[in-house]
Write a protein that holds these residues in place. Structure first.
Motif, PDB file in Angstrom:
ATOM      1  N   GLU A 173      73.727  -9.458  41.156  1.00  0.00           N
ATOM      2  CA  GLU A 173      74.730 -10.475  40.850  1.00  0.00           C
ATOM      3  C   GLU A 173      74.270 -11.336  39.689  1.00  0.00           C
ATOM      4  OE1 GLU A 173      76.487 -12.826  43.825  1.00  0.00           O
ATOM      5  OE2 GLU A 173      76.888 -11.162  45.180  1.00  0.00           O
ATOM      6  N   GLY A 174      73.037 -11.813  39.769  1.00  0.00           N
ATOM      7  CA  GLY A 174      72.481 -12.581  38.665  1.00  0.00           C
ATOM      8  C   GLY A 174      72.011 -11.645  37.563  1.00  0.00           C
ATOM      9  N   LYS A 175      72.181 -12.080  36.332  1.00  0.00           N
ATOM     10  CA  LYS A 175      71.811 -11.233  35.204  1.00  0.00           C
ATOM     11  C   LYS A 175      71.148 -12.071  34.127  1.00  0.00           C
ATOM     12  CE  LYS A 175      75.663  -8.166  36.227  1.00  0.00           C
ATOM     13  NZ  LYS A 175      76.131  -8.987  37.385  1.00  0.00           N
ATOM     14  N   GLU A 231      80.432 -18.471  33.923  1.00  0.00           N
ATOM     15  CA  GLU A 231      80.502 -17.018  33.841  1.00  0.00           C
ATOM     16  C   GLU A 231      81.838 -16.550  33.264  1.00  0.00           C
ATOM     17  OE1 GLU A 231      77.663 -14.835  35.301  1.00  0.00           O
ATOM     18  OE2 GLU A 231      77.095 -16.778  34.450  1.00  0.00           O
ATOM     19  N   VAL A 232      82.869 -17.351  33.428  1.00  0.00           N
ATOM     20  CA  VAL A 232      84.176 -16.999  32.871  1.00  0.00           C
ATOM     21  C   VAL A 232      84.099 -16.962  31.351  1.00  0.00           C
ATOM     22  CG1 VAL A 232      86.593 -17.703  32.643  1.00  0.00           C
ATOM     23  CG2 VAL A 232      85.431 -17.933  34.848  1.00  0.00           C
ATOM     24  N   GLY A 233      83.510 -17.991  30.767  1.00  0.00           N
ATOM     25  CA  GLY A 233      83.362 -18.032  29.320  1.00  0.00           C
ATOM     26  C   GLY A 233      82.498 -16.906  28.801  1.00  0.00           C
ATOM     27  N   LYS A 234      81.480 -16.546  29.562  1.00  0.00           N
ATOM     28  CA  LYS A 234      80.612 -15.437  29.155  1.00  0.00           C
ATOM     29  C   LYS A 234      81.398 -14.124  29.109  1.00  0.00           C
ATOM     30  CE  LYS A 234      77.355 -14.061  32.067  1.00  0.00           C
ATOM     31  NZ  LYS A 234      76.078 -14.087  32.818  1.00  0.00           N
ATOM     32  N   TYR A 243      77.257  -9.999  32.037  1.00  0.00           N
ATOM     33  CA  TYR A 243      78.645 -10.120  32.483  1.00  0.00           C
ATOM     34  C   TYR A 243      78.689 -10.527  33.948  1.00  0.00           C
ATOM     35  CZ  TYR A 243      77.817  -5.803  35.038  1.00  0.00           C
ATOM     36  OH  TYR A 243      77.304  -4.880  35.915  1.00  0.00           O
ATOM     37  N   ARG A 244      79.872 -10.792  34.434  1.00  0.00           N
ATOM     38  CA  ARG A 244      80.065 -11.073  35.861  1.00  0.00           C
ATOM     39  C   ARG A 244      81.337 -10.388  36.320  1.00  0.00           C
ATOM     40  NH1 ARG A 244      76.563 -14.384  39.122  1.00  0.00           N
ATOM     41  NH2 ARG A 244      77.536 -14.505  41.162  1.00  0.00           N
ATOM     42  N   CYS A 245      81.215  -9.345  37.096  1.00  0.00           N
ATOM     43  CA  CYS A 245      82.385  -8.613  37.602  1.00  0.00           C
ATOM     44  C   CYS A 245      81.919  -7.635  38.665  1.00  0.00           C
ATOM     45  CB  CYS A 245      83.090  -7.872  36.463  1.00  0.00           C
ATOM     46  SG  CYS A 245      84.621  -7.047  36.956  1.00  0.00           S
TER      47      CYS A 245
END
Length: 260
Positions: free
Chosen positions: A9-11, A65-68, A128-130
């Protein structure tokens, strides 16, 4: 041997180099499906931030994370093996492997992903986050989105040897080995020996240690039975549940008392 890993989850942060090139990633048969997820994710996150946060299941503290995600097309990319962090990847310790073990890792490890489907650890991707559990407004549930393209590319990627499946259930749903491939697939669970229960930290850390042990020793079992012997030789306590019929995967339980 092909090793299937979950992502973290974390990156780590994206790199400072060239941006993502979808066509350069492993498993080129997934390029179109990757482009569809990437395009919708970027559009979603470049729009209504609250809607994006709701769709992605992000807490207030993860609003950034949305902006990323909105900048995925221009962000610098770095090897996936450097992007993914967390307990499993800390225990795997890719950066500290010797040269030969790193080469084996590059050939043998695939990380499953809600955004990319699956990538090799040398594939260059942005942070990313997805997660695989996300349901995008246009494409729908990502687990379902990936099933057809994965069914096309994964049997060839599996080759003729062992498939060592260390994925969590959400990522395992994106591709389930069938037929002859299933017969040489071993799904591993890590159980706390005194309780016979899965404990997240034990599970992730031990899976990372298992992969590191196999890579460092240069061991590439050709099938589940050979894997059981290899793990026992490496000092792991393994219980085996052979497949209940043809075309079924093996289940291996690795028992641990504590993590060192």
């Amino acid at each position: 041997m092909l090793v299937l890993l979950p992502p973290s989850e974390g990156k780590a942060a994206s790199g400072r180099g060239a941006p993502l090139k979808l066509e350069s990633l492993s498993l080129p048969g997934l390029t179109e499906a990757r482009g569809a997820v990437l395009g919708e994710l970027v559009e979603l996150c470049a729009g209504d931030e609250e809607k994006a946060r709701e769709v992605l299941g992000l807490s207030e503290g993860l609003r950034g994370e949305v902006g990323k995600n909105a900048e995925l097309l221009s962000a610098g990319a770095r090897p996936a093996g450097e992007i993914y962090t967390g307990v499993l990847y800390d225990s795997l310790g890719l950066a500290s492997l010797d040269t030969a073990a790193k080469r084996r890792a590059g050939r043998q490890l695939l990380v499953f992903s809600g955004l990319w489907g699956a990538v090799g650890i040398a594939d260059k991707i942005p942070s990313y986050r997805c997660s695989m559990g996300v349901k995008l407004p246009g494409l729908g549930a990502l687990g379902a989105h990936w099933r057809a393209p994965m069914a096309e590319v994964m049997p060839e990627a599996a080759g003729a040897g062992l498939v060592l499946d260390l994925r969590s259930s959400a990522y395992a749903a994106a591709w389930k080995p069938k037929g002859e491939v299933a017969g040489r697939t071993a799904s591993v669970r890590v159980l706390h020996a005194p309780t016979r229960k899965v404990v997240s930290h034990f599970n992730k850390a031990t899976k990372g240690r298992i992969v590191r042990s196999l890579l460092s020793a240069g061991i590439a079992p050709t099938g589940p039975a050979e894997l059981v012997e290899a793990l026992r030789d490496l000092g792991y306590v393994v219980e085996v549940e052979p497949p209940k019929g043809a075309g079924k995967a093996w289940t291996l339980d690795v028992l641990v008392d504590e993590i060192h």
